[in-house]
Design an enzyme around this catalytic site. Structure first.
Site, mmCIF file in Angstrom:
data_model
loop_
_atom_site.group_PDB
_atom_site.id
_atom_site.type_symbol
_atom_site.label_atom_id
_atom_site.label_comp_id
_atom_site.label_asym_id
_atom_site.label_seq_id
_atom_site.Cartn_x
_atom_site.Cartn_y
_atom_site.Cartn_z
ATOM 1 N N GLY A 84 64.978 82.071 74.731
ATOM 2 C CA GLY A 84 66.204 81.338 75.054
ATOM 3 C C GLY A 84 67.250 82.281 75.627
ATOM 4 O O GLY A 84 67.443 83.382 75.120
ATOM 5 N N ARG A 101 59.709 80.779 78.032
ATOM 6 C CA ARG A 101 59.029 80.882 76.739
ATOM 7 C C ARG A 101 57.539 80.770 77.046
ATOM 8 O O ARG A 101 57.107 79.793 77.658
ATOM 9 C CB ARG A 101 59.435 79.739 75.816
ATOM 10 C CG ARG A 101 60.900 79.757 75.405
ATOM 11 C CD ARG A 101 61.124 78.789 74.260
ATOM 12 N NE ARG A 101 62.533 78.531 74.009
ATOM 13 C CZ ARG A 101 63.322 79.314 73.292
ATOM 14 N NH1 ARG A 101 62.847 80.436 72.792
ATOM 15 N NH2 ARG A 101 64.577 78.988 73.081
ATOM 16 N N ASP A 132 63.267 86.967 68.600
ATOM 17 C CA ASP A 132 62.076 87.434 67.859
ATOM 18 C C ASP A 132 60.772 87.241 68.630
ATOM 19 O O ASP A 132 59.855 88.054 68.515
ATOM 20 C CB ASP A 132 62.012 86.828 66.449
ATOM 21 C CG ASP A 132 62.072 85.317 66.445
ATOM 22 O OD1 ASP A 132 62.302 84.727 67.523
ATOM 23 O OD2 ASP A 132 61.893 84.721 65.373
ATOM 24 N N GLY A 133 60.676 86.194 69.456
ATOM 25 C CA GLY A 133 59.470 86.002 70.271
ATOM 26 C C GLY A 133 59.320 87.152 71.273
ATOM 27 O O GLY A 133 58.212 87.661 71.513
ATOM 28 N N THR A 184 70.258 86.823 71.416
ATOM 29 C CA THR A 184 70.053 85.398 71.128
ATOM 30 C C THR A 184 71.314 84.883 70.468
ATOM 31 O O THR A 184 71.938 85.604 69.681
ATOM 32 C CB THR A 184 68.852 85.166 70.194
ATOM 33 O OG1 THR A 184 68.974 83.850 69.616
ATOM 34 C CG2 THR A 184 68.761 86.158 69.053
ATOM 35 N N ILE A 185 71.671 83.644 70.763
ATOM 36 C CA ILE A 185 72.886 83.101 70.126
ATOM 37 C C ILE A 185 72.691 82.927 68.619
ATOM 38 O O ILE A 185 73.652 82.827 67.878
ATOM 39 C CB ILE A 185 73.331 81.757 70.755
ATOM 40 C CG1 ILE A 185 72.300 80.653 70.508
ATOM 41 C CG2 ILE A 185 73.657 81.922 72.217
ATOM 42 C CD1 ILE A 185 72.854 79.248 70.733
ATOM 43 N N ASP A 186 71.428 82.886 68.153
ATOM 44 C CA ASP A 186 71.145 82.527 66.748
ATOM 45 C C ASP A 186 71.540 83.592 65.720
ATOM 46 O O ASP A 186 71.666 83.281 64.545
ATOM 47 C CB ASP A 186 69.644 82.237 66.570
ATOM 48 C CG ASP A 186 69.182 81.045 67.396
ATOM 49 O OD1 ASP A 186 70.047 80.276 67.854
ATOM 50 O OD2 ASP A 186 67.966 80.889 67.576
ATOM 51 N N ASP A 216 69.663 85.783 64.483
ATOM 52 C CA ASP A 216 68.596 85.674 63.469
ATOM 53 C C ASP A 216 67.595 86.822 63.530
ATOM 54 O O ASP A 216 66.476 86.697 63.053
ATOM 55 C CB ASP A 216 67.839 84.345 63.663
ATOM 56 C CG ASP A 216 67.157 84.251 65.020
ATOM 57 O OD1 ASP A 216 67.481 85.066 65.915
ATOM 58 O OD2 ASP A 216 66.307 83.370 65.195
ATOM 59 N N ARG A 269 88.513 67.837 66.423
ATOM 60 C CA ARG A 269 89.503 67.638 65.368
ATOM 61 C C ARG A 269 90.683 66.802 65.880
ATOM 62 O O ARG A 269 91.183 65.920 65.189
ATOM 63 C CB ARG A 269 90.019 68.973 64.844
ATOM 64 C CG ARG A 269 91.111 68.776 63.792
ATOM 65 C CD ARG A 269 91.790 70.037 63.350
ATOM 66 N NE ARG A 269 90.911 70.859 62.546
ATOM 67 C CZ ARG A 269 90.336 71.982 62.972
ATOM 68 N NH1 ARG A 269 90.591 72.419 64.182
ATOM 69 N NH2 ARG A 269 89.554 72.671 62.196
ATOM 70 N N ARG A 310 68.186 77.441 65.215
ATOM 71 C CA ARG A 310 66.759 77.356 64.872
ATOM 72 C C ARG A 310 66.592 77.372 63.349
ATOM 73 O O ARG A 310 66.927 76.389 62.711
ATOM 74 C CB ARG A 310 65.966 78.496 65.526
ATOM 75 C CG ARG A 310 64.482 78.161 65.655
ATOM 76 C CD ARG A 310 63.706 79.321 66.206
ATOM 77 N NE ARG A 310 64.002 79.592 67.595
ATOM 78 C CZ ARG A 310 63.362 79.024 68.601
ATOM 79 N NH1 ARG A 310 62.402 78.179 68.400
ATOM 80 N NH2 ARG A 310 63.688 79.324 69.841
ATOM 81 N N GLU A 327 85.076 71.045 56.335
ATOM 82 C CA GLU A 327 85.026 70.590 54.936
ATOM 83 C C GLU A 327 83.648 70.832 54.328
ATOM 84 O O GLU A 327 83.518 71.086 53.136
ATOM 85 C CB GLU A 327 85.336 69.083 54.851
ATOM 86 C CG GLU A 327 86.802 68.753 54.685
ATOM 87 C CD GLU A 327 87.646 69.229 55.837
ATOM 88 O OE1 GLU A 327 87.184 69.162 56.990
ATOM 89 O OE2 GLU A 327 88.767 69.695 55.581
ATOM 90 N N HIS A 339 91.479 63.775 58.617
ATOM 91 C CA HIS A 339 90.195 64.026 59.271
ATOM 92 C C HIS A 339 89.355 64.973 58.429
ATOM 93 O O HIS A 339 89.865 65.612 57.499
ATOM 94 C CB HIS A 339 90.403 64.646 60.654
ATOM 95 C CG HIS A 339 90.824 66.070 60.557
ATOM 96 N ND1 HIS A 339 89.945 67.125 60.599
ATOM 97 C CD2 HIS A 339 92.040 66.622 60.363
ATOM 98 C CE1 HIS A 339 90.604 68.246 60.460
ATOM 99 N NE2 HIS A 339 91.876 67.987 60.313
ATOM 100 N N HIS A 352 72.709 72.397 74.317
ATOM 101 C CA HIS A 352 72.592 73.624 75.115
ATOM 102 C C HIS A 352 73.905 74.141 75.696
ATOM 103 O O HIS A 352 73.927 75.246 76.246
ATOM 104 C CB HIS A 352 71.555 73.417 76.224
ATOM 105 C CG HIS A 352 70.152 73.450 75.686
ATOM 106 N ND1 HIS A 352 69.586 72.369 75.074
ATOM 107 C CD2 HIS A 352 69.242 74.446 75.631
ATOM 108 C CE1 HIS A 352 68.353 72.683 74.673
ATOM 109 N NE2 HIS A 352 68.126 73.938 74.998
HETATM 110 O O1 F6P Z 1 66.842 80.568 70.141
HETATM 111 C C1 F6P Z 1 67.931 80.011 70.772
HETATM 112 C C2 F6P Z 1 67.882 78.515 70.691
HETATM 113 O O2 F6P Z 1 68.997 78.015 71.402
HETATM 114 C C3 F6P Z 1 67.835 77.923 69.274
HETATM 115 O O3 F6P Z 1 69.093 77.893 68.659
HETATM 116 C C4 F6P Z 1 67.263 76.566 69.551
HETATM 117 O O4 F6P Z 1 66.619 76.055 68.416
HETATM 118 C C5 F6P Z 1 66.293 76.820 70.666
HETATM 119 O O5 F6P Z 1 66.714 78.018 71.297
HETATM 120 C C6 F6P Z 1 66.188 75.737 71.704
HETATM 121 O O6 F6P Z 1 65.176 76.085 72.581
HETATM 122 P P1 F6P Z 1 64.967 75.431 74.023
HETATM 123 O O7 F6P Z 1 66.090 75.866 74.906
HETATM 124 O O8 F6P Z 1 63.661 75.970 74.460
HETATM 125 O O9 F6P Z 1 65.003 73.950 73.813
#
Ligand code: F6P
Length: 319
Positions: A12, A73, A104-105, A126-128, A130, A155, A172, A188, A215, A249
């Site tokens: 990604g 990917r 990680d991939g 990666t934005i995650d 992770d 909000r 993810r 909240e 809210h 996205h």
């Molecule tokens: O790993 C980045 C990410 O945006 C995850 O947060 C999300 O689950 C995944 O990729 C979405 O993948 P794709 O863009 O292949 O749908």
């Protein structure tokens, strides 16, 4: 001896990938190396989509979102025959080592190539957020800012209508995006894989919020709960009418923040320096404000869920 390297982005995309490519290219040229760019990640490596990069190739790229080299990917890259084709393509261009930028991939692909004899180093992007072993990945900060901007807008409208906004964010299997944005936008409720989902607790928090404000915001990490269904339950069982928004996205796009540009630049420089110093099968990591390298296998084996839970404790004190 390493004289020629290649750089690719895979998995990604994330804001700051271009800044990382630029840093790798500029550092390599500065050190007298020849540098190639691979288009579309491991897919391009398999297809031989490789071109030489010069200083000008990465001009005007620092602040651009996405990755100008393209990404993909490629699940099939686990196949050793496909890896060998990729390796042959690198040899055709006389490439001695690879810098792979991604999640990680991407790390697993690089590790496989290194086991076939290619010196590799990876950069966490990666934005995650992770990736084990690094406190921050490139792209995380920009995604957080994008989400908080969206949450602030939600909000406004939710406050006007006396509503509860449910916002599904990416990540993810990692709750960092959800927890950090929950703190930053004063949510909240925050629901992630690490923290679990307890409907009674959610309803109690929302009813409590309804006593003193117009809210409420619930941040939900993806792959945990159906937020449309949860919105209907909240509408039925609390004073708030609820609306669900899946940010999707949009979280992956946009110009990288200053923090991501600087992190990507530091990590790109470190990757090339480390390769030249013989740090094969390593990845770049940010630990305690220092840019270091750690073994790839160590990063792939470690988990940061304790850090996510620590941040969640902070969120619970503040809400
Ligand atoms: O790993 C980045 C990410 O945006 C995850 O947060 C999300 O689950 C995944 O990729 C979405 O993948 P794709 O863009 O292949 O749908």
């Amino acid at each position: 001896m390493i004289r020629t390297i290649a750089v690719l982005t895979s998995g990604g995309d994330a804001p700051g990938m271009n800044a990382a490519i630029r840093a790798v290219v500029r550092t390599a040229l500065h050190k007298g190396l020849k540098v190639y760019g691979v288009h579309d990640g491991y897919l391009g490596l398999f297809k031989g989509q490789i071109e030489e990069l010069k200083r000008g190739s990465v001009s005007e790229k620092l602040g651009q979102g996405g990755t100008y080299l393209g990404t993909a990917r490629l699940e099939e890259f686990v196949d050793v025959e496909i890896q060998k084709v990729a390796l042959r393509n690198l040899h055709i261009y006389g490439i001695d080592a690879l810098v792979a930028i991604g999640g990680d991939g991407t790390y697993r692909g690089a590790l496989a190539l290194s086991k076939l004899g290619l010196p590799v180093i990876t950069i966490p992007c990666t934005i995650d957020n992770d990736i084990g072993g690094t406190e921050f990945t490139i792209g995380f900060d920009t995604a957080l800012n994008t989400i908080v901007e969206a949450a602030d807008k939600l909000r406004d409208t939710s406050n006007s209508h006396r509503r509860c906004s449910l916002i599904e964010v990416m990540g993810r299997n990692c709750g960092d995006i959800a927890v950090w944005t929950s703190i930053a936008c004063g949510a909240e409720v925050c629901i992630t894989k690490e923290t679990g989902f307890n409907l009674d607790e959610v309803l109690t928090n929302i009813r409590e919020a309804a006593k003193h404000k117009r809210h409420a915001i619930i941040i939900v990490a993806e792959n945990i709960v159906d937020i449309e269904e949860l919105a209907q339950t909240i509408t039925k069982k609390t004073p708030f009418e609820a609306r669900a928004t899946v940010l999707g996205h949009v979280q992956r796009g946009g110009k990288p923040t200053v923090r991501d540009r600087v992190l990507a630049s530091e990590m790109g420089v470190k990757a090339v320096e480390a390769l030249l110093a013989g740090d094969d099968q390593h990845c770049v990591a940010s630990i305690g404000n220092k840019i270091v390298t750690i073994p790839l296998e160590e990063a792939l084996a470690s988990s940061d869920s304790a850090d996510t839970l620590k941040k969640y404790e902070l969120f619970k004190v503040l809400w």
